[in-house]
Scaffold this active site. Structure first.
Site, PDB file in Angstrom:
ATOM      1  N   ARG A  70     -13.514  -5.755  11.323  1.00  0.00           N
ATOM      2  CA  ARG A  70     -12.580  -5.224   9.963  1.00  0.00           C
ATOM      3  C   ARG A  70     -11.444  -6.188  10.976  1.00  0.00           C
ATOM      4  O   ARG A  70     -10.813  -7.320  10.070  1.00  0.00           O
ATOM      5  CB  ARG A  70     -11.588  -4.200  10.302  1.00  0.00           C
ATOM      6  N   ASP A  82       3.980   4.389   4.807  1.00  0.00           N
ATOM      7  CA  ASP A  82       2.883   4.643   5.260  1.00  0.00           C
ATOM      8  C   ASP A  82       3.179   3.296   6.423  1.00  0.00           C
ATOM      9  O   ASP A  82       4.000   2.529   5.692  1.00  0.00           O
ATOM     10  CB  ASP A  82       1.932   4.413   4.357  1.00  0.00           C
TER      11      ASP A  82
END
Length: 278
Positions: A46, A148
């Protein structure tokens, strides 16, 4: 053998134990996420994308640049890269069944306020909204705050467009009532109807920071499959602050792998992964 430098020869970038430990420290300090050794391959994959996007040739250079010159957008991209967003409509359905029961048994005219603290791509807050709309109607008195830490998934949630195959946990009646099916180039997709969407406010929030933008108190807080990424001290900190935002007798819904029986002064278990505020 835990030495990260013993990496496959095909790797694009050199990867060392020091690189992993520095990233592990950064994500813990900025997002409270506690990474274990088994996450090294995930982190490499990532964060490699961030190296490519920013033009860096090593993790050490990228990390140094991030700490000294990285702007708010890159810090957000770094956090987004290391957050996990596994979700689906009506996941762990017993919570929605319990929520429906609570709504049915509440006094008429009650205004429901619910916080979904890990909204991800929107499936959870929309499932909450559908549950309430089924019980109260689309014009019912309910509002959902959906937050979030990952701004990228929040953008998807606010858009409210999903593949039809991802809506298989909805009944045909729910699909027809709460979604608009796409046609032509949008075939195979469905968009949440504005009448449902208006009940949800999406916003970015980092649970480990002190400046929560919430000024409400809630009947129910959904905090599912979030605490598993925090160490025990961070869990206690976050749950103590959530406790203050839940109304007396209000409920906290958590993930199937989460247990907070050591917080008996704040929450008492009332069902399968359902806690009541003490």
């Amino acid at each position: 053998m835990n030495d990260a430098s013993a990496a496959p020869q095909s790797r694009e970038f050199t990867w060392t134990a020091a690189d992993f430990n520095r990233i592990k420290d950064l994500i813990y300090r900025h997002a409270g996420i506690s990474l274990h050794e088994g996450k090294q391959a995930m982190v490499y994959s990532r964060i490699s994308r961030r190296l490519r996007d920013t033009g860096h040739r090593s993790f050490a250079d990228y990390i140094k640049w991030l700490e000294t010159q990285g702007d708010a957008d890159e810090w957000q991209a770094f956090v987004n890269a290391l957050t996990t967003n596994l979700t689906s409509f009506f996941r762990e359905n017993h919570h929605f069944e319990e929520l429906a029961r609570m709504v049915r048994e509440a006094p008429p005219g009650h205004e429901w306020k619910i916080w979904c603290s890990a909204a991800s791509t929107g499936e959870e807050p929309y499932s909450i909204a559908i549950t309430l709309a089924d019980a109260l109607g689309l014009s019912g008195r309910f509002q959902i705050w959906a937050s979030d830490i990952d701004t990228k998934v929040l953008a998807t949630a606010a858009q409210g467009v999903y593949k039809l195959e991802g809506l298989k946990n909805l009944s045909q009646a729910q699909l027809q009532k709460y979604f608009l099916k796409g046609k032509g180039d949008n075939a195979g997709l469905a968009r949440v109807r504005p009448e449902l969407q208006r009940h949800i406010e999406f916003f970015s929030l980092n649970l480990i920071e002190d400046n929560w933008s919430l000024r409400e108190t809630f009947d129910v807080v959904f905090c599912r499959n979030v605490m598993i990424y925090f160490d025990h001290a961070t869990q206690r900190q976050v749950l103590t602050r959530m406790h203050r935002l839940i109304k007396p007798g209000g409920m906290l819904f958590v993930g199937h792998a989460e247990n907070f029986s050591d917080l008996k002064s704040q929450f008492v278990l009332r069902g399968k992964t359902i806690y009541e505020k003490v």
